[in-house]
Design a protein around this motif. Structure first.
Motif, mmCIF file in Angstrom:
data_model
loop_
_atom_site.group_PDB
_atom_site.id
_atom_site.type_symbol
_atom_site.label_atom_id
_atom_site.label_comp_id
_atom_site.label_asym_id
_atom_site.label_seq_id
_atom_site.Cartn_x
_atom_site.Cartn_y
_atom_site.Cartn_z
ATOM 1 N N ILE A 144 3.383 -17.791 23.144
ATOM 2 C CA ILE A 144 3.563 -19.214 23.446
ATOM 3 C C ILE A 144 2.544 -19.652 24.497
ATOM 4 C CG2 ILE A 144 5.131 -20.873 24.530
ATOM 5 C CD1 ILE A 144 7.415 -19.459 23.014
ATOM 6 N N LEU A 145 2.357 -18.803 25.530
ATOM 7 C CA LEU A 145 1.368 -19.133 26.567
ATOM 8 C C LEU A 145 -0.026 -19.276 25.952
ATOM 9 C CD1 LEU A 145 2.428 -16.838 29.566
ATOM 10 C CD2 LEU A 145 2.662 -19.318 29.381
ATOM 11 N N GLY A 146 -0.304 -18.419 24.935
ATOM 12 C CA GLY A 146 -1.626 -18.440 24.315
ATOM 13 C C GLY A 146 -1.755 -19.453 23.194
ATOM 14 N N CYS A 147 -0.707 -20.269 23.001
ATOM 15 C CA CYS A 147 -0.714 -21.317 21.965
ATOM 16 C C CYS A 147 -0.840 -20.729 20.564
ATOM 17 C CB CYS A 147 -1.824 -22.336 22.183
ATOM 18 S SG CYS A 147 -1.749 -23.122 23.773
ATOM 19 N N LEU A 148 -0.471 -19.473 20.395
ATOM 20 C CA LEU A 148 -0.457 -18.883 19.058
ATOM 21 C C LEU A 148 0.854 -19.226 18.374
ATOM 22 C CD1 LEU A 148 -1.911 -15.359 19.861
ATOM 23 C CD2 LEU A 148 -3.025 -17.137 18.514
ATOM 24 N N ASP A 149 1.847 -19.558 19.169
ATOM 25 C CA ASP A 149 3.168 -19.857 18.639
ATOM 26 C C ASP A 149 3.725 -21.060 19.399
ATOM 27 O OD1 ASP A 149 5.266 -19.527 16.997
ATOM 28 O OD2 ASP A 149 5.881 -17.542 17.744
ATOM 29 N N GLN A 150 4.635 -21.762 18.771
ATOM 30 C CA GLN A 150 5.233 -22.939 19.394
ATOM 31 C C GLN A 150 6.666 -22.615 19.810
ATOM 32 O OE1 GLN A 150 3.130 -25.303 20.128
ATOM 33 N NE2 GLN A 150 3.164 -26.851 18.521
ATOM 34 N N PRO A 151 7.107 -23.126 20.970
ATOM 35 C CA PRO A 151 8.500 -22.879 21.358
ATOM 36 C C PRO A 151 9.460 -23.667 20.455
ATOM 37 C CG PRO A 151 7.451 -24.380 22.905
ATOM 38 C CD PRO A 151 6.381 -23.934 21.951
ATOM 39 N N SER A 152 10.703 -23.163 20.348
ATOM 40 C CA SER A 152 11.696 -23.902 19.563
ATOM 41 C C SER A 152 12.148 -25.134 20.336
ATOM 42 C CB SER A 152 12.910 -23.027 19.259
ATOM 43 O OG SER A 152 12.513 -21.778 18.756
ATOM 44 N N ASP A 153 12.156 -24.990 21.634
ATOM 45 C CA ASP A 153 12.598 -26.106 22.473
ATOM 46 C C ASP A 153 11.916 -25.996 23.839
ATOM 47 O OD1 ASP A 153 13.924 -28.393 22.940
ATOM 48 O OD2 ASP A 153 15.917 -27.497 23.226
ATOM 49 N N GLY A 154 11.860 -27.096 24.564
ATOM 50 C CA GLY A 154 11.283 -27.093 25.897
ATOM 51 C C GLY A 154 9.868 -27.647 25.925
ATOM 52 N N GLU A 155 9.294 -27.702 27.116
ATOM 53 C CA GLU A 155 7.951 -28.240 27.282
ATOM 54 C C GLU A 155 7.022 -27.172 27.831
ATOM 55 O OE1 GLU A 155 7.868 -31.713 29.766
ATOM 56 O OE2 GLU A 155 9.508 -32.662 28.635
ATOM 57 N N TYR A 156 5.814 -27.181 27.326
ATOM 58 C CA TYR A 156 4.799 -26.266 27.860
ATOM 59 C C TYR A 156 3.576 -27.090 28.221
ATOM 60 C CZ TYR A 156 1.032 -22.744 27.744
ATOM 61 O OH TYR A 156 -0.061 -21.983 28.040
ATOM 62 N N TRP A 157 3.305 -27.136 29.534
ATOM 63 C CA TRP A 157 2.139 -27.883 30.012
ATOM 64 C C TRP A 157 1.041 -26.895 30.368
ATOM 65 C CZ3 TRP A 157 1.991 -33.286 30.291
ATOM 66 C CH2 TRP A 157 3.194 -33.925 29.985
ATOM 67 N N LEU A 158 -0.068 -26.991 29.647
ATOM 68 C CA LEU A 158 -1.221 -26.141 29.960
ATOM 69 C C LEU A 158 -2.361 -27.064 30.353
ATOM 70 C CD1 LEU A 158 -2.825 -23.424 29.920
ATOM 71 C CD2 LEU A 158 -3.332 -23.910 27.528
ATOM 72 N N ASP A 159 -2.821 -26.891 31.584
ATOM 73 C CA ASP A 159 -3.928 -27.721 32.046
ATOM 74 C C ASP A 159 -3.612 -29.213 31.847
ATOM 75 O OD1 ASP A 159 -6.165 -27.242 33.446
ATOM 76 O OD2 ASP A 159 -7.497 -26.971 31.704
ATOM 77 N N LYS A 160 -2.373 -29.589 32.189
ATOM 78 C CA LYS A 160 -1.887 -30.973 32.154
ATOM 79 C C LYS A 160 -1.756 -31.550 30.739
ATOM 80 C CE LYS A 160 -3.980 -31.705 36.645
ATOM 81 N NZ LYS A 160 -4.796 -30.452 36.558
ATOM 82 N N GLN A 161 -1.688 -30.691 29.742
ATOM 83 C CA GLN A 161 -1.420 -31.172 28.383
ATOM 84 C C GLN A 161 -0.112 -30.563 27.903
ATOM 85 O OE1 GLN A 161 -4.814 -31.411 25.501
ATOM 86 N NE2 GLN A 161 -5.631 -29.819 26.829
ATOM 87 N N ASN A 162 0.726 -31.373 27.255
ATOM 88 C CA ASN A 162 1.952 -30.817 26.689
ATOM 89 C C ASN A 162 1.639 -30.187 25.335
ATOM 90 O OD1 ASN A 162 4.487 -30.097 25.986
ATOM 91 N ND2 ASN A 162 5.330 -32.166 25.907
ATOM 92 N N VAL A 163 1.596 -28.869 25.336
ATOM 93 C CA VAL A 163 1.177 -28.123 24.150
ATOM 94 C C VAL A 163 2.240 -28.163 23.057
ATOM 95 C CG1 VAL A 163 0.601 -25.808 23.357
ATOM 96 C CG2 VAL A 163 -0.318 -26.646 25.523
ATOM 97 N N ALA A 164 3.490 -28.312 23.466
ATOM 98 C CA ALA A 164 4.592 -28.208 22.504
ATOM 99 C C ALA A 164 4.518 -29.276 21.415
ATOM 100 C CB ALA A 164 5.919 -28.296 23.247
ATOM 101 N N THR A 165 3.784 -30.333 21.650
ATOM 102 C CA THR A 165 3.757 -31.430 20.674
ATOM 103 C C THR A 165 2.462 -31.458 19.848
ATOM 104 O OG1 THR A 165 2.791 -32.893 22.326
ATOM 105 C CG2 THR A 165 5.186 -32.900 22.158
ATOM 106 N N LYS A 166 1.632 -30.425 19.995
ATOM 107 C CA LYS A 166 0.316 -30.469 19.328
ATOM 108 C C LYS A 166 0.386 -29.990 17.874
ATOM 109 C CE LYS A 166 -1.844 -31.558 23.194
ATOM 110 N NZ LYS A 166 -2.417 -32.884 23.412
ATOM 111 N N THR A 167 -0.568 -30.484 17.108
ATOM 112 C CA THR A 167 -0.686 -29.999 15.725
ATOM 113 C C THR A 167 -1.466 -28.684 15.708
ATOM 114 O OG1 THR A 167 -2.797 -31.074 15.369
ATOM 115 C CG2 THR A 167 -0.834 -32.378 14.880
ATOM 116 N N GLU A 168 -1.493 -28.030 14.555
ATOM 117 C CA GLU A 168 -2.174 -26.737 14.448
ATOM 118 C C GLU A 168 -3.665 -26.874 14.764
ATOM 119 O OE1 GLU A 168 -1.258 -23.655 14.354
ATOM 120 O OE2 GLU A 168 -3.290 -22.908 14.069
#
Lengths: 239, 412
Positions: free
Chosen positions: A57-81
């Motif tokens: 999840i930290l490496g953006c290889l997988d998406q969390p089922s729930d929650g928010e992941y902010w990497l470098d001020k971007q919310n990764v959880a909502t990104k497309t592939e």
């Protein structure tokens, strides 16, 4: 205590479950975590504790089922592939246990590969790759193929490949798992050096002496953070 | 735009690396396409070559040359009737028909049989009686000596103008003019040898002897059995239909035919033969192309099969690429281009193979000297192979692009 503006990583209530036949398997359960710039973090825990899931999840290889992941001020959880691919390319440098180099490509080509996906001109790619190889001490092996190198040298190539994109974080998944103890020490010395140069490094490991190199040791058990210990400056062991 | 081109370039490079890494397998993969395209090109090249060859020979013959000859209704023929076109009909047409440049009458030498002798050599040939205009209508020109003259016809001279095959078969000297040949007991002096015309549909076009019309007519005997062919060329700007209408009127009147009587004669033209031949070659080409297209389909399935294997085999590599930031679009393009390159490479190889095979076949086939690969066949082959590459490459490429990076990295 953590100033959120300097946080490279912010995990908020991260949950990951895998649907199974009878009931879902909860790999991560409400994980909250902040990692600052230039942190040197070890994530430890027994098998099945959720280390690898967290790493993915930290490496953006997988998406969390729930929650928010902010990497470098971007919310990764909502990104497309496609957007995730771009984040992996620019924000994350991966180092794997089994090196994951392309066997048919030379050392230089392997290091240049992430820059290919960035559509960078060939000359600039080569310049950056040579710089990265110099930093890991492999300038003399530029044209070698991975199978002509020792394990330690291969991992150095992988580290150069992770460095070449100048990422926000460097992620190592058991980076010394396939190496003998002397080579492991060399590689860890390289990580220590990178940390001193200002990189943010996160290592997943189950070996205590590897974890001991880090400033901060996070222990996961059954998908929950059991302990999060930050050593004092004096305690840092660069054995 | 620049970025798209860059992605395309980088994906092509990655695809080329993957193809050359498994050179043997790539070559075998394309074999289906090579054979398919090769077969199409061979068939098309031979048919087109044959067609061009025959068309040009028919043009030499004079595609605008028209022959008028007697026609008897099959029903009447069974009752023993046989219509004739006579020398008088010819003279009438010659004096009355408009818009005709040259007109000649020809007659078979029935009385002479078909055997010709020179020294100890004998051969079978076709003996034609005609006049000096024949040269202008049929476009036969002397290689040696001269053609028949008007005075040959007027004076019923026993002279012969021979095809080059006759001279060869009779083992005559290099210049046969002045030699005497024997046609069923009658001696004819050779006055000229025709230019070689080669063969058409496998028939030797140089095996004939031409003698003056009046000579043959007198040797044939009774004028009542005259049956001649009339050959003519319309003026270049004249309508053949109008000429035929006029000639029909003249002849029907002369033959005293009633309104519902069928014609005693019919018109033949090389143009008609050419059209018939073209329609035959077109259908043969189409049918053959259709049949061999199936092998292209099989070739395409072969490519898809190998590409699917390749995606599975390179799952880990795809995982690494994704971890390093390759977008799904990049992976899709890379695998699609890989299929396309394999397919197009097969197409080029097939084209060369087909051309080579067609050249070999045409060398072994008598009477056909050239092969011709028309541009449309090349275009069609490339269009087809491109379509095959894209269609059959798409499924494996989508599979690769959709791989989950975590699963792909874990794949061993």
């Amino acid at each position: 205590m953590n100033d959120s503006t300097t946080n490279v990583i912010e995990l908020k209530h991260i949950t990951k479950n895998y649907p199974m036949a009878d009931e879902d398997f909860l790999a991560l359960n409400d994980v909250n975590l902040s990692i600052k710039k230039n942190d040197y973090v070890a994530i430890t825990g027994p098998s099945g504790s959720g280390k690898s899931t967290l790493m993915n999840i930290l490496g953006c290889l997988d998406q969390p089922s729930d929650g928010e992941y902010w990497l470098d001020k971007q919310n990764v959880a909502t990104k497309t592939e496609t957007q995730l691919a771009e984040i992996r390319n620019k924000g994350v440098g991966f180092i794997f246990q089994s090196f994951n180099l392309l066997p048919r490509a030379s050392v230089l080509q392997n290091v240049m590969q992430p820059l290919v996906y960035r559509m960078m001109p060939a000359a600039e790619r080569k310049k950056l790759a040579l710089e990265a190889l110099e930093r890991v001490g492999l300038s003399s092996k530029v044209t070698s193929l991975p199978n002509q190198l020792s394990g330690g040298q291969r991992q150095r190539v992988a580290i150069a490949r992770a460095l070449v994109t100048k990422p926000a974080i460097i992620l190592g998944d058991e980076p010394t798992g396939n190496l003998d103890s002397k080579t492991s020490r060399d590689i860890m010395a390289l990580f220590d050096q990178l940390h001193q140069q200002g990189h943010t490094i996160i290592l997943v490991t189950h070996e205590a002496d590897i974890a001991n190199h880090c400033q901060r040791i996070i222990r996961l058990v059954d998908g929950v953070i059991e302990s999060d210990i930050r050593k004092q400056q004096g305690e840092l062991s660069h054995a | 735009m620049l970025k798209t081109m860059h992605i395309f370039f980088e994906a092509s490079k990655a695809a080329m690396q993957a193809i050359t890494a498994h050179g043997m397998r790539s070559a075998l993969t394309t074999l289906g396409i090579v054979i398919g395209v090769g077969a199409v090109i061979t068939v098309v090249a031979i048919m087109e070559g044959l067609s061009a060859n025959i068309t040009s020979q028919l043009d030499d013959l004079g595609s605008d040359m028209v022959t008028l000859r007697a026609y008897t209704d099959p029903e009447q023929e069974m009752l023993g009737f046989s219509n004739k076109v006579s020398y008088e009909d010819f003279l009438l047409l010659k004096s009355k028909a408009d818009n005709v440049t040259d007109m000649t009458a020809t007659m078979r030498a029935f009385s002479l049989g078909s055997s010709v002798q020179y020294g100890r050599s004998t051969t079978q040939t076709q003996i034609i009686g005609t006049d000096s205009s024949y040269q202008n209508v049929v476009h036969i020109y002397p290689e040696l000596g001269r053609f028949l003259s008007e005075s040959d016809d007027l004076k019923r001279r026993r002279v012969a103008f021979i095809g080059s095959s006759v001279a060869k078969k009779l083992k005559m000297p290099p210049d046969p003019t002045g030699q005497f040949i024997n046609l069923s007991g009658d001696w004819f002096r050779v006055i000229g040898v025709a230019e070689t015309r080669g063969s058409l549909f496998g028939f030797d076009q140089d095996n004939y002897i031409i003698a003056p019309f009046s000579t043959i007519r007198s040797l044939n005997g009774s004028q009542a059995t005259d049956n001649i062919d009339i050959m003519f060329r319309p003026q270049s700007d004249a309508s053949l239909t109008d000429i035929k209408i006029q000639m029909r009127q003249i002849l029907r009147q002369k033959h005293k035919l009633l309104d519902d009587d069928p014609d005693h004669f019919e018109f033949h033209s090389a143009e008609k033969t050419k059209k018939q031949f073209a329609s035959i070659t077109t259908s043969v080409t189409l049918v053959a192309s259709g049949v061999v297209s199936i092998s292209l389909l099989v070739g395409g399935i072969g490519i898809m099969n190998i590409m699917l294997v390749s995606v599975t085999e390179r799952t880990k590599e795809i995982g690494i690429a994704k971890a390093l930031g390759a977008t799904p679009q990049f992976i899709l393009l890379q695998f699609l281009i890989e299929a396309l390159i394999l397919s197009l490479f097969g197409g080029v190889m097939g084209l060369l193979l087909g051309y080579g095979l067609a050249s070999m076949v045409s060398m072994m086939m008598p009477g056909s000297s050239s092969v011709l690969v028309p541009l449309w066949a090349i275009g069609l082959s490339f269009g087809f192979t491109t379509a095959i590459g894209v269609i059959f490459g798409l499924a494996p490429a989508i599979k690769a692009a959709k791989l989950n990076p975590v699963d792909a990295l874990r794949y061993e």
